[in-house]
Design an enzyme around this catalytic site. Structure first.
Site, PDB file in Angstrom:
ATOM      1  N   ASN A  49       0.896  -1.131  -0.093  1.00 46.53           N
ATOM      2  CA  ASN A  49       0.140  -0.142   0.039  1.00 46.53           C
ATOM      3  C   ASN A  49       0.766   1.315  -0.105  1.00 46.53           C
ATOM      4  O   ASN A  49       1.931   1.149   0.330  1.00 46.53           O
ATOM      5  CB  ASN A  49      -0.936  -0.045   1.356  1.00 46.53           C
ATOM      6  CG  ASN A  49      -1.672  -1.084   1.152  1.00 46.53           C
ATOM      7  OD1 ASN A  49      -2.526  -1.499   0.293  1.00 46.53           O
ATOM      8  ND2 ASN A  49      -1.867  -1.850   2.342  1.00 46.53           N
ATOM      9  N   HIS A  62      -5.058   1.780  13.864  1.00 47.51           N
ATOM     10  CA  HIS A  62      -5.773   1.012  13.025  1.00 47.51           C
ATOM     11  C   HIS A  62      -5.061  -0.349  13.302  1.00 47.51           C
ATOM     12  O   HIS A  62      -4.033  -0.884  13.610  1.00 47.51           O
ATOM     13  CB  HIS A  62      -5.588   1.224  11.435  1.00 47.51           C
ATOM     14  CG  HIS A  62      -6.164   2.482  11.007  1.00 47.51           C
ATOM     15  ND1 HIS A  62      -5.549   3.220  10.153  1.00 47.51           N
ATOM     16  CD2 HIS A  62      -7.049   3.233  11.667  1.00 47.51           C
ATOM     17  CE1 HIS A  62      -6.298   4.315  10.158  1.00 47.51           C
ATOM     18  NE2 HIS A  62      -7.082   4.474  11.106  1.00 47.51           N
ATOM     19  N   LYS A  72       2.921  -5.664   9.236  1.00 40.70           N
ATOM     20  CA  LYS A  72       2.941  -4.561   8.578  1.00 40.70           C
ATOM     21  C   LYS A  72       4.473  -4.278   8.781  1.00 40.70           C
ATOM     22  O   LYS A  72       4.957  -4.044   9.716  1.00 40.70           O
ATOM     23  CB  LYS A  72       2.007  -3.305   8.768  1.00 40.70           C
ATOM     24  CG  LYS A  72       0.870  -3.500   8.704  1.00 40.70           C
ATOM     25  CD  LYS A  72       0.018  -2.114   9.053  1.00 40.70           C
ATOM     26  CE  LYS A  72      -1.627  -2.446   9.155  1.00 40.70           C
ATOM     27  NZ  LYS A  72      -2.268  -1.199   9.407  1.00 40.70           N
ATOM     28  N   HIS A 119      -1.844   0.324  14.624  1.00 40.42           N
ATOM     29  CA  HIS A 119      -0.698   1.222  14.289  1.00 40.42           C
ATOM     30  C   HIS A 119      -1.378   2.347  13.832  1.00 40.42           C
ATOM     31  O   HIS A 119      -2.312   2.640  13.466  1.00 40.42           O
ATOM     32  CB  HIS A 119      -0.304   0.404  12.867  1.00 40.42           C
ATOM     33  CG  HIS A 119       0.581   1.320  11.904  1.00 40.42           C
ATOM     34  ND1 HIS A 119       0.173   1.741  10.844  1.00 40.42           N
ATOM     35  CD2 HIS A 119       1.842   1.788  12.269  1.00 40.42           C
ATOM     36  CE1 HIS A 119       1.050   2.351  10.385  1.00 40.42           C
ATOM     37  NE2 HIS A 119       2.040   2.374  10.988  1.00 40.42           N
ATOM     38  N   TYR A 132       3.886   0.481   2.641  1.00 39.44           N
ATOM     39  CA  TYR A 132       3.833  -0.692   3.586  1.00 39.44           C
ATOM     40  C   TYR A 132       3.301  -1.836   2.887  1.00 39.44           C
ATOM     41  O   TYR A 132       2.566  -1.803   2.063  1.00 39.44           O
ATOM     42  CB  TYR A 132       3.293  -0.313   4.945  1.00 39.44           C
ATOM     43  CG  TYR A 132       1.696  -0.200   4.772  1.00 39.44           C
ATOM     44  CD1 TYR A 132       0.654  -0.995   5.167  1.00 39.44           C
ATOM     45  CD2 TYR A 132       1.237   1.389   4.645  1.00 39.44           C
ATOM     46  CE1 TYR A 132      -0.708  -0.688   5.017  1.00 39.44           C
ATOM     47  CE2 TYR A 132       0.082   1.552   4.481  1.00 39.44           C
ATOM     48  CZ  TYR A 132      -0.959   0.426   4.554  1.00 39.44           C
ATOM     49  OH  TYR A 132      -2.307   0.995   4.644  1.00 39.44           O
ATOM     50  N   LYS A 167     -13.239   8.631  10.745  1.00 37.23           N
ATOM     51  CA  LYS A 167     -13.033   7.122  11.207  1.00 37.23           C
ATOM     52  C   LYS A 167     -12.090   7.401  12.304  1.00 37.23           C
ATOM     53  O   LYS A 167     -12.472   6.754  13.318  1.00 37.23           O
ATOM     54  CB  LYS A 167     -12.563   6.225  10.256  1.00 37.23           C
ATOM     55  CG  LYS A 167     -12.027   5.161  10.654  1.00 37.23           C
ATOM     56  CD  LYS A 167     -11.608   3.878   9.615  1.00 37.23           C
ATOM     57  CE  LYS A 167     -10.270   4.312   8.966  1.00 37.23           C
ATOM     58  NZ  LYS A 167      -9.764   3.268   8.201  1.00 37.23           N
TER      59      LYS A 167
END
Length: 181
Positions: A49, A62, A72, A119, A132, A167
């Protein structure tokens, strides 16, 4: 590749050897064998990503629940970020603890955040591009978020009044979060 342990043993910093001259530089940004020896297990990455953010943006905290929990390997390829991992493994001696590391295009460091951690990161430079690898696919149904400013975790973010998504504004309190065993 230099592997540096953090205050939380399972979270590791990978610092590449950079070879530079008047033409530029070369570095090995990832080596599966070195990586797996450092983390002590086989890891298969399935997705990469890439995000771009401006100064003051904060993303996080997250994570995803099983069966879509994600490890990750994160790095900043433009600019600089303050990157954070929070241990949410209930059985861990470091449960509820966090570690923060500056990642930048200049230091070329990467941070390994295994499954069982939340994270997040905030952007310190005018802009940053963040890349990542994940070892599991995204799952909206298993996605969770912890409030970035939760007082029980008490992360020392180096930004005032961060720019947040809806969010992230509405993340759960740590005490109410879904943990790993």
């Amino acid at each position: 590749m230099n592997v540096i342990k953090t205050e939380i043993p399972d979270v590791l910093i990978f610092e590449p050897k950079v070879f530079g001259d008047e033409r530029g530089f070369f570095m090995e940004s990832f080596n599966q064998k070195v990586f797996e020896e450092a983390v002590g297990r086989k890891v298969e990455f399935v997705q990469d990503n890439h995000s771009k953010s401006t100064k003051g943006v904060l993303r996080g905290l997250h994570y995803q629940l099983e069966p879509y929990a994600q490890g990750k390997l994160v790095r900043c390829v433009v600019g600089e970020v303050f990157d954070v991992a929070v241990d949410i493994r209930k059985s861990s001696p470091t449960f509820g603890k966090w570690v923060g590391v500056n990642l930048s295009a200049e230091n070329k460091r990467q941070l390994w955040i295994p499954e069982g951690f939340a994270h997040g990161f905030c952007v310190l430079s005018d802009e940053a591009e963040f890349v990542y690898k994940t070892n599991n696919f995204y799952s909206k149904m298993q996605e969770r978020g912890i409030l970035w400013s939760d007082k029980s975790i008490n992360i020392e973010w180096p930004v005032q009044n961060p720019l947040l998504s809806d969010k992230d504004i509405n993340g759960q309190k740590f005490v109410d979060a879904d943990y790993f065993i």
